[in-house]
Write an enzyme that holds these catalytic residues in place. Structure first.
Site, PDB file in Angstrom:
ATOM      1  CG  HIS A   1       0.074  -6.477   0.416  1.00 15.89           C
ATOM      2  ND1 HIS A   1       0.213  -5.216  -0.109  1.00 15.89           N
ATOM      3  CD2 HIS A   1       1.005  -7.234  -0.221  1.00 15.89           C
ATOM      4  CE1 HIS A   1       1.176  -5.215  -1.010  1.00 15.89           C
ATOM      5  NE2 HIS A   1       1.682  -6.428  -1.090  1.00 15.89           N
ATOM      6  CD  GLU A   2       2.038 -10.889   0.663  1.00  9.24           C
ATOM      7  OE1 GLU A   2       2.058 -11.423  -0.461  1.00  9.24           O
ATOM      8  OE2 GLU A   2       2.785  -9.927   0.971  1.00  9.24           O
TER       9      GLU A   2
ATOM     10  CG  HIS B   1       0.477 -10.049  -4.159  1.00  8.23           C
ATOM     11  ND1 HIS B   1       0.770  -9.315  -5.289  1.00  8.23           N
ATOM     12  CD2 HIS B   1       1.119  -9.424  -3.139  1.00  8.23           C
ATOM     13  CE1 HIS B   1       1.552  -8.291  -4.946  1.00  8.23           C
ATOM     14  NE2 HIS B   1       1.775  -8.321  -3.653  1.00  8.23           N
TER      15      HIS B   1
ATOM     16  CD  GLU C   1       3.217  -4.774  -4.501  1.00  7.16           C
ATOM     17  OE1 GLU C   1       2.637  -4.093  -3.643  1.00  7.16           O
ATOM     18  OE2 GLU C   1       3.665  -5.908  -4.271  1.00  7.16           O
TER      19      GLU C   1
END
Ligand code: ZN
Length: 501
Positions: free
Chosen positions: A265-266, A269, A295
């Protein structure tokens, strides 16, 4: 006034602000990862000084005159500078609209609210938090009316996180999503398919997990010369600039999927921040365009790629090498099923991909009612529990696992939650269009994520904040945002996993 001189002043102003932001981000990252516990008080003082200095650098007559002058001469400026000036003016008007005294009082309120919330959550004591939470909502409502007196307060707040988003658009979005999603969740609940996931909760030593994180970053194509990963209580990513991006994760020795998916997830980003156009460095445009689009990238990698069978099949041999003992009796297919097991639950951050947006809907309904003044903070636990029952079919046992679970409201982030759900929906629509041009399944199966990354960089990342969220979606999809791709994506994926046909 000479135009060239003012353009130079404008660029210098942005460079100075970038320098302050850089310093404050470093301090924040340090505080969340390695700083000793006793350092927090002084850090508060230092951050206060830097924030005030930055405020004065930005909000003063000279800057206002410069921005007005430049706005009068946009036809003589290049496209990027025009965007910079427009966005600076908008930020300036927002800042300047709030009386300094109220700004200071608000900062103090937030500081207090965060402290009270932490204690209230620990002690499961919502009553102590309700009065200060009411104040935070009231203050945000007032701030919104200062910023844009002619617009609806909730719209003004939403716009801070997702440019041009309104309650009207969101009502429509969630309305469209709610019925099929609740139905799908119920079907999954009633399915006879039993998914085994015991192996996720075996003992996974931190050292092995660190090795696995490094491998995941490599597979994702994250440039470790420009991005590092640290460890913090709650995972996050902060991009100081495109050549210095910092991620964090949190290792739970009894849950391998926890850190695994926070890294992916990170990582999503981070890829966004790492690929922002070089020419935007030191400008106000050198960041992702909105929370929702950010997101969309983290969730795209976490769920659409990271929880796909092709991805798991690709990484599983390496996983079995790193976690030799823990995964010897597990197949890639079993692992894939386990990380997609769906179960309505109490905690948003632990929710599966399918039920996630239902958690957001609860918060959205509450924010709307609070800003409209139709409910009071003291009534929230009852409302929260009722909505959880209605949307997720779960009984909330206490406020710590209910209305007190998230930090957002105590931090003053009202209007933030919808971005998470929008991000998932944007991601599904982007996937649909990416598949028209790329063999996404084949690329993921071969571990070739670079091609996917390049596709996204070309249409999203490189623009930073040059384009609005709506323009980014148009850029990827040649049409405006449509939520039905998200519904279809979930229906297809979960029908297969839970054999619903
Ligand atoms: Zn995120």
């Amino acid at each position: 006034m000479k135009l060239r001189e003012q353009v130079e002043n404008c660029k210098l102003l942005q460079k100075k602000i970038s320098a302050y932001e850089y310093a404050m981000n470093v301090i924040y990252y340090d505080s969340a990862t390695v700083a000793p516990a006793e350092s927090s008080e002084d850090r508060g003082i230092i951050m206060g000084i830097l924030t005030e200095e930055m405020y004065h650098i930005f909000v003063n007559d000279e800057v206002e005159k410069m921005l007005i002058f430049l706005l009068d001469h946009t036809s003589e400026l290049d496209e990027q500078t025009v965007k910079e000036v427009e966005q600076l003016k908008e930020a300036y008007d927002r800042q300047a609209a709030i009386p300094v005294k109220e700004e200071v009082a608000y900062k103090e309120l937030i500081n207090q609210a965060e402290n009270v919330w932490q204690r209230a959550k620990r002690d499961n004591d919502y009553e102590s938090f309700a009065p200060v939470l009411q104040k935070v909502f009231d203050a945000n409502k007032k701030r919104a009316s200062y910023m844009k007196p002619d617009e609806k307060e909730y719209d003004v707040l939403l716009d801070l996180f997702e440019k041009d988003m309104t309650q009207e658009k969101l009502d429509q979005y969630f309305e469209e999503l709610k019925k099929p999603l609740v139905e799908l969740v119920q079907k999954v609940q009633n399915s006879d398919v039993e998914i085994r996931d015991d192996f996720l909760y075996r003992k996974y030593p931190v050292e092995q997990q660190r090795e696995f994180s490094a491998y995941l970053m490599e597979v994702m194509g994250i440039d470790t010369e420009r991005c590092i990963i640290g460890e913090s209580e709650h995972p996050f990513t902060t991009g100081f600039n495109r050549d210095d991006v910092r991620m964090t994760t949190h290792y739970d020795e009894e849950n391998v999927a926890d850190s695994m998916y926070s890294v992916i997830h990170e990582g999503g980003h981070a890829l966004y921040e790492l690929n922002i156009g070089k020419g935007l460095k030191y400008t106000c445009l050198a960041k992702g365009t909105s929370m929702g689009i950010h997101e969309s990238q983290s969730r795209f990698f976490e769920n659409i790629i990271g929880r796909s069978e092709n991805f798991i099949q690709f990484i599983f041999p390496k996983m079995q090498e790193i976690f030799e003992e823990q995964l010897q009796d597990v197949t890639a297919h079993e692992f894939y099923l386990a990380v997609n097991k769906s179960q309505p639950s109490l905690i948003r951050t632990e929710a599966d991909e399918l039920t996630y947006s239902l958690h957001i809907m609860v918060r959205y309904e509450i924010e709307k009612l609070m800003i409209a003044g139709e409910v009071k903070a003291e009534e929230l636990p009852e409302l929260w529990n009722k909505l959880y029952q209605e949307y997720l079919g779960v009984e909330v046992p206490d406020d710590a696992r209910g209305v007190l679970q998230d930090t957002h409201w105590s931090g003053g982030s009202i209007g933030y939650f919808p971005s998470y759900s929008l991000g998932s929906a944007y991601g599904a629509q982007i996937l649909h269009y990416m598949k028209k041009e790329l063999d996404v399944d084949g690329l993921v199966a071969a571990g070739n994520l670079k091609v996917i990354q390049d596709w996204l960089a070309e249409r999203i990342y490189k623009y930073g904040s040059m384009l609005t969220p709506e323009e980014i979606i148009e850029n990827c999809c040649s049409e405006s945002f449509q939520p039905d791709y998200y519904i279809k994506y979930l229906e297809e994926k979960y029908s297969k996993i839970y054999e619903l046909i």
